[in-house]
Design an enzyme around this catalytic site. Structure first.
Site, mmCIF file in Angstrom:
data_model
loop_
_atom_site.group_PDB
_atom_site.id
_atom_site.type_symbol
_atom_site.label_atom_id
_atom_site.label_comp_id
_atom_site.label_asym_id
_atom_site.label_seq_id
_atom_site.Cartn_x
_atom_site.Cartn_y
_atom_site.Cartn_z
ATOM 1 N N GLU A 170 0.810 -1.220 0.000
ATOM 2 C CA GLU A 170 0.000 0.000 0.000
ATOM 3 C C GLU A 170 0.845 1.273 0.000
ATOM 4 O OE1 GLU A 170 -4.087 -1.715 2.033
ATOM 5 O OE2 GLU A 170 -2.892 -0.273 3.166
ATOM 6 N N GLU A 379 -5.148 -8.613 0.259
ATOM 7 C CA GLU A 379 -5.930 -8.305 1.461
ATOM 8 C C GLU A 379 -7.385 -8.090 1.090
ATOM 9 O OE1 GLU A 379 -4.772 -5.101 4.054
ATOM 10 O OE2 GLU A 379 -2.641 -5.571 3.877
#
Length: 479
Positions: A170, A379
């Site tokens: 991320e 995720e």
């Protein structure tokens, strides 16, 4: 697109789950580990929910064998975890801390012993504090070589044991939250510095990927991108254009660089106009082009819905929901480009995240059409308040419902033509949810602790544990 019959998941599909070092390990100063930026950031009053930190977390460092045994009982095919950079190189560079390296070797060996594919994330936000102090971390080009040296040390050590690697987790989150919103380390509010740091992170990502090709030529490597596909708030052309702006600025700005080594032209021209474009030096473009991944890792939680925003619109600070008190949505955006609106067609979690399983399918199709890369969902999960009932029972039917609906959309995406490698839920055990403390629980395994009391940290299997066990056993046929 509707299908009369959905394709089955591939026989080698990686049914997995995921975690991050700072959120689970604890042992923050043991066996030679030095502080990361998060070890220090959480000490600033008011930064985290009830002042929580990862000093002990859920004690995975000492209980990893118990945790892996539970993974094996569930039947996990893959487990994604991150390595703490400052556990390997306490000062970010120099001599390897062998005790730290051995911890990850023991973990990897234990996973392999049970037939669980290890997926190693090189960087999940916990930068060595020493590098932040020495040269400003991601704001200095020195980090490109230091991150490469750290990555190469892991590649060489585990090249015969680990096939799947994730570079940066991320990047869009740790850069924007760290350098624009000041809610993550180093706590800066400066968009120019944000774009400069982001460019350096792109170069570091590409350099590590380039080195990987030389050391593990048959392995697979890619980033994990927090993808929130953009929708138009209405059918008005100006809202459609705003959603295009949001997709370019918030998503393609990163994924185009990962995949092609170039920045989107529209965004670049806009940033140049306002003096925000990052500094391009000789050799940068060639390095970025050398960093093409084997897959696009996707962390998916929600979509975003956008409307047009006038040039003179002003946005106040967005108050993020960290206590789980629902109804805290505040409009945000970028004046002249887009404004995010609440999508009333969607339900939300108690943390005001919009629940949109179909958005996952939409995002995977966009990646497939634009980049023609395989996708690994690194995720996806639901953070909620879980209640421990009598006889160690946790009835988290809401989590089962959430994951079931997302898996159905994954299967539809596969039927659409998406090359999907696997699906890693967030997370396997409960963990420290960064700024949200321990009450925001994501796991299949309940950890008996809270913000104020570590208790016995007993591992307790939730109802969702047994449900996902059957999903894996049936390769997704039993939902």
């Amino acid at each position: 697109m509707y299908h009369t019959k959905l394709d089955r998941f591939p026989n080698d599909f990686l049914w997995g789950s995921a975690s991050a070092s700072y959120q689970i390990e604890g042992a923050w100063d043991e066996d030679g580990k030095a502080p990361s930026v998060w070890d220090n950031f959480v000490q600033i009053p008011g930064k985290t929910f009830k002042g929580t930190n990862g000093n002990v977390a859920v004690d995975h460092y000492h209980r990893y064998m118990e945790d892996v045994a539970l993974m094996a009982e569930m039947g996990l095919k893959a487990y994604r975890f991150s390595v703490s950079w400052s556990r390997i190189f306490p000062t970010g560079t120099g001599e390897i801390n062998e005790e730290g390296m051995q911890f990850y070797e023991r973990l990897i060996d234990e996973l392999i012993r049970y037939g669980i594919e290890p997926i190693v994330t090189l960087y999940h936000w916990d930068l060595p504090q020493a590098l932040q102090d020495e040269y400003g971390g991601w704001e200095s080009r020195e980090i490109i070589q230091d991150f490469n040296d750290y990555s190469v040390a892991l590649f060489k050590r585990f090249k015969d044991k680990v096939n799947y690697w994730v570079t940066l987790n991320e990047q869009n989150v740790f850069i924007s939250h760290g350098y624009e919103h000041a809610s993550h380390p180093p706590g800066v509010r400066d968009r120019k510095r944000m774009y400069e740091a982001n460019h350096i992170a792109n170069l570091a990502n590409a350099k590590a990927t380039q080195s990987f090709r030389q050391i593990i030529p048959n392995g697979k490597i890619g980033p994990s991108f927090a993808y929130g596909p953009a929708y138009a708030y209405s059918s008005k052309p100006e809202d459609v254009l705003a959603s295009e702006n949001a997709e370019e600025f918030n998503n393609y700005w990163w994924m185009d660089v990962y995949s092609w080594g170039v920045y989107p032209k529209t965004v670049w021209k806009h940033l140049e106009k306002y003096g925000l474009a990052p500094t391009m030096e000789a050799g940068d473009e060639a390095l970025l082009k050398a960093g093409k991944p084997d897959f696009m890792g996707v962390n998916y939680y929600q979509t975003g819905t956008f409307t047009a925003s006038p040039l003179d619109e002003e946005f106040g600070d967005v108050k993020e929901n960290h206590d789980g008190k629902k109804g805290n949505f505040v409009e945000s955006g970028n004046a002249g480009l887009y404004k995010r609106k609440r999508n009333e067609a969607l339900e939300t979690t108690n943390w005001d995240w919009e629940i949109d399983p179909t958005g996952l399918r939409i995002g995977l199709r966009r990646i497939t059409s634009r980049y023609r890369l395989p996708v690994l969902v690194t995720e996806n999960g639901l953070g909620e308040f879980d209640k421990l009932e009598e006889n160690d029972v946790v009835n988290d039917d809401y989590r089962i419902d959430y994951i079931r609906k997302h898996i159905k959309q994954l299967q539809a995406a596969v039927t659409d033509g998406v090359d999907l490698l696997g699906y890693c839920t967030w997370s396997f055990t409960d963990l420290l949810s960064w700024l949200n403390g321990y009450q925001k629980r994501y796991g299949f395994v309940y950890i008996n602790r809270d913000e104020l009391d570590e208790k016995d940290m007993k591992r307790i299997k939730k109802k969702s544990f047994y449900w996902y066990q059957k999903v894996i056993e049936s390769n997704g046929d039993t939902l």
